[in-house]
Design a protein around this motif. Structure first.
Motif, short mmCIF file in Angstrom:
data_model
loop_
_atom_site.label_atom_id
_atom_site.label_comp_id
_atom_site.label_asym_id
_atom_site.label_seq_id
_atom_site.Cartn_x
_atom_site.Cartn_y
_atom_site.Cartn_z
N ASP A 293 -5.00 -5.47 -6.86
CA ASP A 293 -5.05 -4.23 -7.63
C ASP A 293 -5.65 -3.13 -6.75
O ASP A 293 -6.57 -2.43 -7.15
CB ASP A 293 -5.87 -4.43 -8.91
CG ASP A 293 -5.81 -3.24 -9.84
OD1 ASP A 293 -4.80 -2.52 -9.83
OD2 ASP A 293 -6.79 -3.01 -10.59
N SER A 295 -6.40 0.13 -4.85
CA SER A 295 -6.22 1.57 -4.98
C SER A 295 -7.49 2.26 -4.51
O SER A 295 -8.51 1.61 -4.23
CB SER A 295 -5.91 1.95 -6.44
OG SER A 295 -6.93 1.49 -7.30
N ASP A 325 -0.17 -4.85 -1.86
CA ASP A 325 -1.42 -4.08 -1.89
C ASP A 325 -1.20 -2.68 -1.34
O ASP A 325 -1.72 -1.70 -1.88
CB ASP A 325 -2.49 -4.79 -1.05
CG ASP A 325 -3.22 -5.89 -1.82
OD1 ASP A 325 -3.15 -5.90 -3.06
OD2 ASP A 325 -3.86 -6.73 -1.16
N THR A 328 0.82 -0.64 -3.88
CA THR A 328 0.00 -0.26 -5.03
C THR A 328 -0.88 0.93 -4.70
O THR A 328 -1.03 1.86 -5.50
CB THR A 328 -0.86 -1.45 -5.49
OG1 THR A 328 0.00 -2.51 -5.91
CG2 THR A 328 -1.76 -1.05 -6.65
N THR A 332 -0.46 4.50 -6.62
CA THR A 332 -1.58 5.05 -7.39
C THR A 332 -1.89 6.47 -6.93
O THR A 332 -2.13 7.36 -7.76
CB THR A 332 -2.82 4.17 -7.25
OG1 THR A 332 -2.50 2.83 -7.65
CG2 THR A 332 -3.96 4.69 -8.12
N SER A 382 4.57 -1.24 -8.58
CA SER A 382 3.34 -0.73 -9.18
C SER A 382 3.63 0.36 -10.20
O SER A 382 3.01 0.41 -11.27
CB SER A 382 2.43 -0.19 -8.07
OG SER A 382 1.22 0.31 -8.61
#
Length: 414
Positions: A293, A295, A325, A328, A332, A382
């Protein structure tokens, strides 16, 4: 790539009786009339034809956020359990009946699934909401019936971060020690703290001057480079972990769930998920330990004399595709710049560009493709996972915003 017609201003939500609990929470004017003061809801968690749980924010004061649940009659057993737990502790939960729906709301202290963790915190603060109002505690994140993250002021030293969860916490201990041994800068919980005996509570030392996402524009480039190097060390480590869920299957389930919110958006999302599945199926992807996750808000930035960065929040860490990764992080940053903003290439994302530079320069980097073509499908993954955020945020224009996001994902996958 989907060929669905782009969203138009004339589009309106389809009336769905199973969505009534969420529609009530999104209608801030009606909700305020029922509650008796000016309020709004956010962070909706919707179960079609059963209930919607959310954070209730008082628009007129600085009081602590509350929880609110709107239930259909078929879900009242869950509500009764919440009321029983509050009654056991002499707490008050407010009940309102409107039509075929029952509204329950209360302060953080009455959150039914956080009670065991809150019992630990009550050793220091008997009334959490009161401590927030007085400034002794600050709510950093609240996901009702799942997680509460607080900043606690401590006289004479840095504040501490307290995480309270509905379930026993598994992050920490051996996994974090293994990451640290591999050279990954991480934060370790304070296992000697007076609250550490409660398995649903962890206390973490304060670090740095905020997270990378909160820094002023243009001032986080150095930290983003360091974050890229830290992520490369994580990816290059041999820390074991469970396989992360297969992405296409997870997204297909989300597209199906979206049907109860808006059938047209669900159909569009299903097409986009199929496009994503085709894209990732056409290549071989390097796998290994992943953050899960990643960000900018998971990167804490140090003060003078401290580590440049430390990584945090490994709740979703495991073993998976390393490029996920990176995708994501980029997705974001794109979303934070505006939910429906057009993607103008990686060069338009300054933090992502700096992160990729730091990742590429790290001596332990594996052979992970970092060109835009390789990252686009993982950015799309994502973005798809976050497609319903406008609905969850109770945005009055949630349907238009969801379709704008789907338009954006079509561009990313093009």
């Amino acid at each position: 790539m989907s060929t669905a017609t782009p969203m138009t201003m004339a589009h309106r939500p389809v009336p769905l009786s199973g969505r009534a609990s969420a529609d009530l929470l999104i209608d801030a004017e009606r909700l305020s009339e029922l509650v008796g003061r000016e309020v709004r809801a956010t962070r909706l968690r919707f179960k079609p034809a059963l209930s919607t749980l959310a954070v209730l924010v008082d628009a007129a004061s600085e009081t602590a956020p509350q929880w609110i649940q709107v239930s259909h009659d078929a879900h009242l057993d869950k509500l009764r359990n919440a009321l029983e737990k509050a009654q056991e502790r002499a707490q008050r939960v407010h009940l309102i009946r409107t039509g075929d729906l029952t509204i329950a709301h209360g302060n953080i202290d009455t959150d039914p699934r956080l009670q065991k963790g809150l019992d630990g915190l009550r050793e220091l603060h008997p009334f959490v909401s009161e401590a927030v109002t007085m400034g002794d505690l600050q709510v950093l994140r609240y996901n009702p019936q799942r997680r509460l993250v607080l900043r606690r002021e401590v006289e004479g030293r840095d504040p501490e971060i307290i995480r309270i969860t509905a379930h026993r916490q598994t992050e920490g201990g051996a996994p974090l020690a293994a990451y640290a041994a591999a050279g990954v800068p991480v934060i370790h919980p304070d296992t000697t703290h007076a609250l550490s005996h409660n398995a649903r509570v962890t206390v973490w030392p304060w670090f740095g001057r905020g997270d990378l996402a909160s820094l002023p524009t243009g001032s986080g480039v150095e930290a983003a480079v360091a974050a890229g190097a830290a992520l490369a060390r994580l990816h290059g480590s041999s820390v074991p972990g469970e396989e992360v869920p297969e992405p296409a299957g997870t997204l297909q389930a989300l597209a199906k769930d979206l049907r109860a919110i808006d059938p047209e958006a669900s159909a569009r999302m299903a097409q986009l998920v199929a496009g994503f599945r085709d894209r990732i199926g056409a290549s071989e992807w390097a796998t290994g330990p992943v953050h899960g996750d990643f960000s900018a808000d998971q990167v804490l930035v140090g003060r003078a004399g401290e580590d440049v960065v430390r990584l945090t929040d490994f709740d979703r860490a495991g073993h998976g595709v390393l490029a996920a990764d990176l995708g994501t992080f980029a997705a974001t940053e794109l979303t934070e710049a505006g939910g429906g903003r057009r993607f103008a290439g990686l060069d338009s994302l300054p933090l992502t560009s700096a992160l990729l530079n730091g990742y590429a320069e790290a001596p332990v980097s594996r052979s992970v493709p970092m060109d835009e073509a390789a990252l686009r499908p993982w950015m799309a993954r994502s973005l798809l996972a976050r497609a319903t955020e406008p609905f969850r945020a109770a945005d009055p224009d949630w349907l238009e915003s969801i379709h704008q996001r789907l338009d954006q994902i079509e561009e990313v996958l093009a």
